[in-house]
Write a protein that holds these residues in place. Structure first.
Motif, PDB file in Angstrom:
ATOM      1  N   TRP A 205      51.325  37.682  37.508  1.00  0.00           N
ATOM      2  CA  TRP A 205      50.300  38.702  37.697  1.00  0.00           C
ATOM      3  C   TRP A 205      48.928  38.183  37.278  1.00  0.00           C
ATOM      4  N   LEU A 206      48.892  37.392  36.231  1.00  0.00           N
ATOM      5  CA  LEU A 206      47.627  36.816  35.789  1.00  0.00           C
ATOM      6  C   LEU A 206      47.088  35.835  36.826  1.00  0.00           C
ATOM      7  N   LEU A 207      47.976  35.024  37.383  1.00  0.00           N
ATOM      8  CA  LEU A 207      47.570  34.099  38.438  1.00  0.00           C
ATOM      9  C   LEU A 207      47.110  34.865  39.672  1.00  0.00           C
ATOM     10  N   ALA A 208      47.808  35.939  40.003  1.00  0.00           N
ATOM     11  CA  ALA A 208      47.419  36.755  41.159  1.00  0.00           C
ATOM     12  C   ALA A 208      46.042  37.378  40.955  1.00  0.00           C
ATOM     13  N   SER A 209      45.735  37.853  39.760  1.00  0.00           N
ATOM     14  CA  SER A 209      44.413  38.442  39.523  1.00  0.00           C
ATOM     15  C   SER A 209      43.323  37.372  39.605  1.00  0.00           C
ATOM     16  N   LEU A 210      43.609  36.161  39.135  1.00  0.00           N
ATOM     17  CA  LEU A 210      42.653  35.072  39.246  1.00  0.00           C
ATOM     18  C   LEU A 210      42.425  34.697  40.709  1.00  0.00           C
ATOM     19  N   LEU A 211      43.505  34.584  41.481  1.00  0.00           N
ATOM     20  CA  LEU A 211      43.385  34.219  42.894  1.00  0.00           C
ATOM     21  C   LEU A 211      42.726  35.329  43.704  1.00  0.00           C
ATOM     22  N   LEU A 212      43.009  36.582  43.361  1.00  0.00           N
ATOM     23  CA  LEU A 212      42.344  37.699  44.039  1.00  0.00           C
ATOM     24  C   LEU A 212      40.844  37.679  43.762  1.00  0.00           C
ATOM     25  N   GLY A 213      40.479  37.413  42.522  1.00  0.00           N
ATOM     26  CA  GLY A 213      39.059  37.287  42.193  1.00  0.00           C
ATOM     27  C   GLY A 213      38.414  36.118  42.913  1.00  0.00           C
TER      28      GLY A 213
ATOM     29  N   TYR B  25      40.080  38.140  36.727  1.00  0.00           N
ATOM     30  CA  TYR B  25      39.538  38.544  38.019  1.00  0.00           C
ATOM     31  C   TYR B  25      38.044  38.236  38.089  1.00  0.00           C
ATOM     32  N   LEU B  26      37.307  38.576  37.036  1.00  0.00           N
ATOM     33  CA  LEU B  26      35.872  38.293  37.025  1.00  0.00           C
ATOM     34  C   LEU B  26      35.593  36.797  37.038  1.00  0.00           C
ATOM     35  N   ALA B  27      36.389  36.031  36.297  1.00  0.00           N
ATOM     36  CA  ALA B  27      36.232  34.572  36.317  1.00  0.00           C
ATOM     37  C   ALA B  27      36.503  34.018  37.705  1.00  0.00           C
TER      38      ALA B  27
END
Length: 98
Positions: A11-19, A76-78
C-alpha cells in the motif's frame, strides 16, 4: 512504525506510485492555489495531525490508522513532487532565443 512499513509495504508503494503518476500527468497551473484562511486551516490541520501522531496521544487502532494515513499521504506527496520534477525535466520545452 517498522511494522507498518513491513506489513503495508504494498500500500505504501502504491501511494508513492500513485503520487508519481499524478505528478507526471497533472498540468502545472500558475494560479492562486489555496491561500488565505483555507491555506492556514489546512496547514493547522496537518500540524495537529502530526502532533497527535508524534506525541502518540491517539491510542490503539485509531492511532495506528492515523500513523498509516500520514505515512501514505507523505509518500503520495513525495511521489507528486518527484513526478512533476521528472515531467519538467523530460518534457521541458526550450524557450525560443530572444
Amino acid at each position: 512504525m517498522a511494522y507498518v512499513a513491513q506489513f503495508f509495504w504494498g500500500w505504501l508503494l502504491a501511494s508513492l506510485l500513485l503520487g508519481l503518476a499524478m505528478g507526471w500527468i497533472s498540468v502545472v497551473q500558475r494560479g492562486e492555489g489555496v491561500t488565505g484562511a483555507w491555506g492556514r486551516a489546512l496547514w493547522a490541520l496537518v500540524g495537529v495531525l502530526l502532533a497527535l501522531a508524534v506525541s502518540q496521544v491517539v491510542p490503539g487502532r485509531p492511532g495506528y490508522w492515523l500513523d498509516l494515513g500520514l505515512v501514505m499521504f507523505g509518500l503520495y506527496l513525495a511521489g507528486c513532487v518527484v513526478g512533476s520534477w521528472l515531467r519538467a525535466r523530460v518534457v521541458a520545452r526550450t524557450a525560443p532565443p530572444a
